[in-house]
Write a protein that holds these residues in place. Sequence first.
Motif, short mmCIF file in Angstrom:
data_model
loop_
_atom_site.label_atom_id
_atom_site.label_comp_id
_atom_site.label_asym_id
_atom_site.label_seq_id
_atom_site.Cartn_x
_atom_site.Cartn_y
_atom_site.Cartn_z
N VAL A 284 -5.22 26.46 54.73
CA VAL A 284 -6.13 26.00 53.68
C VAL A 284 -5.27 25.19 52.71
O VAL A 284 -4.35 25.72 52.08
N ILE A 285 -5.56 23.91 52.62
CA ILE A 285 -4.65 22.96 51.99
C ILE A 285 -5.34 22.30 50.79
O ILE A 285 -6.28 21.52 50.96
N PRO A 286 -4.85 22.59 49.57
CA PRO A 286 -5.42 21.93 48.38
C PRO A 286 -4.99 20.47 48.34
O PRO A 286 -4.05 20.06 49.04
N PRO A 287 -5.64 19.67 47.51
CA PRO A 287 -5.33 18.23 47.47
C PRO A 287 -3.86 17.91 47.26
O PRO A 287 -3.34 16.96 47.84
N LYS A 288 -3.17 18.70 46.44
CA LYS A 288 -1.76 18.37 46.15
C LYS A 288 -0.89 18.48 47.39
O LYS A 288 0.18 17.86 47.46
N ASP A 289 -1.31 19.28 48.39
CA ASP A 289 -0.57 19.42 49.64
C ASP A 289 -1.26 18.68 50.78
O ASP A 289 -0.85 18.82 51.95
N GLY A 290 -2.33 17.92 50.40
CA GLY A 290 -3.06 17.18 51.41
C GLY A 290 -2.95 15.70 51.17
O GLY A 290 -1.86 15.11 51.27
N TYR A 291 -4.07 15.09 50.80
CA TYR A 291 -4.11 13.63 50.63
C TYR A 291 -4.21 13.21 49.17
O TYR A 291 -4.62 12.09 48.88
N GLY A 292 -3.82 14.10 48.26
CA GLY A 292 -3.83 13.76 46.85
C GLY A 292 -5.21 13.92 46.23
O GLY A 292 -6.17 14.34 46.88
N ASP A 293 -5.29 13.57 44.96
CA ASP A 293 -6.51 13.80 44.20
C ASP A 293 -7.47 12.61 44.18
O ASP A 293 -8.62 12.75 43.78
N LEU A 300 -10.09 11.54 52.29
CA LEU A 300 -9.99 12.98 52.09
C LEU A 300 -9.29 13.33 50.78
O LEU A 300 -8.99 14.50 50.54
N GLY A 301 -9.04 12.34 49.96
CA GLY A 301 -8.45 12.58 48.65
C GLY A 301 -9.36 13.45 47.79
O GLY A 301 -10.58 13.27 47.77
N GLY A 302 -8.76 14.41 47.08
CA GLY A 302 -9.52 15.31 46.21
C GLY A 302 -10.15 16.47 46.93
O GLY A 302 -10.79 17.31 46.29
N LYS A 303 -10.00 16.55 48.23
CA LYS A 303 -10.66 17.61 49.01
C LYS A 303 -9.68 18.70 49.41
O LYS A 303 -8.51 18.44 49.72
N THR A 304 -10.18 19.95 49.40
CA THR A 304 -9.44 21.06 49.99
C THR A 304 -9.80 21.12 51.46
O THR A 304 -10.98 21.10 51.83
N LEU A 305 -8.78 21.20 52.29
CA LEU A 305 -8.96 21.10 53.74
C LEU A 305 -8.69 22.44 54.42
O LEU A 305 -7.79 23.19 54.01
N ILE A 306 -9.44 22.68 55.47
CA ILE A 306 -9.26 23.88 56.28
C ILE A 306 -8.85 23.44 57.68
O ILE A 306 -9.48 22.55 58.26
N PHE A 307 -7.81 24.05 58.22
CA PHE A 307 -7.40 23.78 59.59
C PHE A 307 -7.25 25.08 60.37
O PHE A 307 -6.73 26.07 59.84
#
Length: 317
Positions: A284-293, A300-307
Motif C-alpha cells: 500500500v503505497i502513499p503518493p510520496k512513495d508512488g507518483y507524487g502529489d 496516478l499522482g496524488g493517489k494511494t496505490l494498492i499492489f
Amino acid sequence: MISRRTLVTALTVAAAGGTLAACGGDKSTTQKPSANPSAPAEKGGAVLDKLTISDNVGKEPKVTFDAPLEYKEQENTVVVKGDGAAVKQGDTIITRSVFIDPASGDTLFSEFKEKSATALPVVEKTIGKSAAEFFSGMAVGTRFAQAGFTADQSGQGQQPILQVGDLEGIALKRAEGTQKPVPSGMPEFTLGDNGAPELKGKPSGKAPTELVAEPTIVGTGEKAAKGDTLVMHYTGWDWETGEKFDSSWDRGEPFVFPLGAGRVIPGWDNGLEGAAAGSQYLLVIPPKDGYGDDPAQHELGGKTLIFAADVLYVAKA
C-alpha cells in the motif's frame, strides 16, 4: 508498472526473438520442435564452430575467435548441457549473457560484469517461433551460443551480433509458500486458479500515509537485495475507487526490474527489499512513495496505490 527496459533486456528480446534465433520475429523458420523435450535442438554450424567458448557455467564465458567473423544466416547451439529442470513453452527463463561484436571481437555488453540478468518469456508471439523452439527443452545450467543480427544505430539496417549465455533458472508461475493473513484494516484480495489476484471490493477507512509492505505468502527462495533482478507478477488498484489500473497478469507476461535502481516507484524499491522468491506482498503505497502529489505530472499522482505483487524469481547481482 511504468518503467523503462534496460538496454540488455531490449537487446536480448530483440536478438533472441527477432534476430539471434529467428532472423526476424515474423520470419521464423518452420523447424519442428525436438521430439524429446529434454533434448533441445543443437544446430551449430560453420560460424559457431569457429568460436572457442569456455565451459565455466555460472561465470563469464571466455569467447575467442579470429575477427572479423562474417555470416549471413543465424545459428544457435548448446555449448554445455545443463542437468537442471527442463524449460517448457510458456516458462519465463532467466539468462546471463555476453554480447560480442563479430567484426572486432569486442564485448558490447556483459551481464556478468554488470551483475544483471534477463528474464525471457518462452512464448512464440514474444520471441519468435525458432527462439521458442530452441529454448524449449533446454535444461537449467546450459550454456548456449547464438549468432544473429540486431538493429543497427540507425534503426534502418541490421548488424551481426554474437550472444553466449547461461540458462540460470526458470521463474515460478505464481507465488508459492506459507500463507499469512492480511494485516488488520488493510485491503484483502482473492486469488484465481492461476494465482491472479482480485481486490475484495473498495477499501474502507482512511488510506495510510506511510508505506505498507507485508507478505501475504512467504516464500523460501533467494531474498531480494539492492542490485538484484526481480521477476514479478502484480496487479495494482486505486485505494480511493478500488479500480484496477494495471496488471502484468492481464498482459500475460511477468514484469522485470533491477531492485533499488530507481526504475520503479520508491514504494517498490523499498517495499520489496528482503522479499524472498515465492513470496506475495501486499504493498500500500502513499503518493510520496508512488507518483507524487501532482496529478498533472502523472495520472496516478496524488493517489494511494494498492499492489498484490508475486516475487517469481530473484536473480542475485
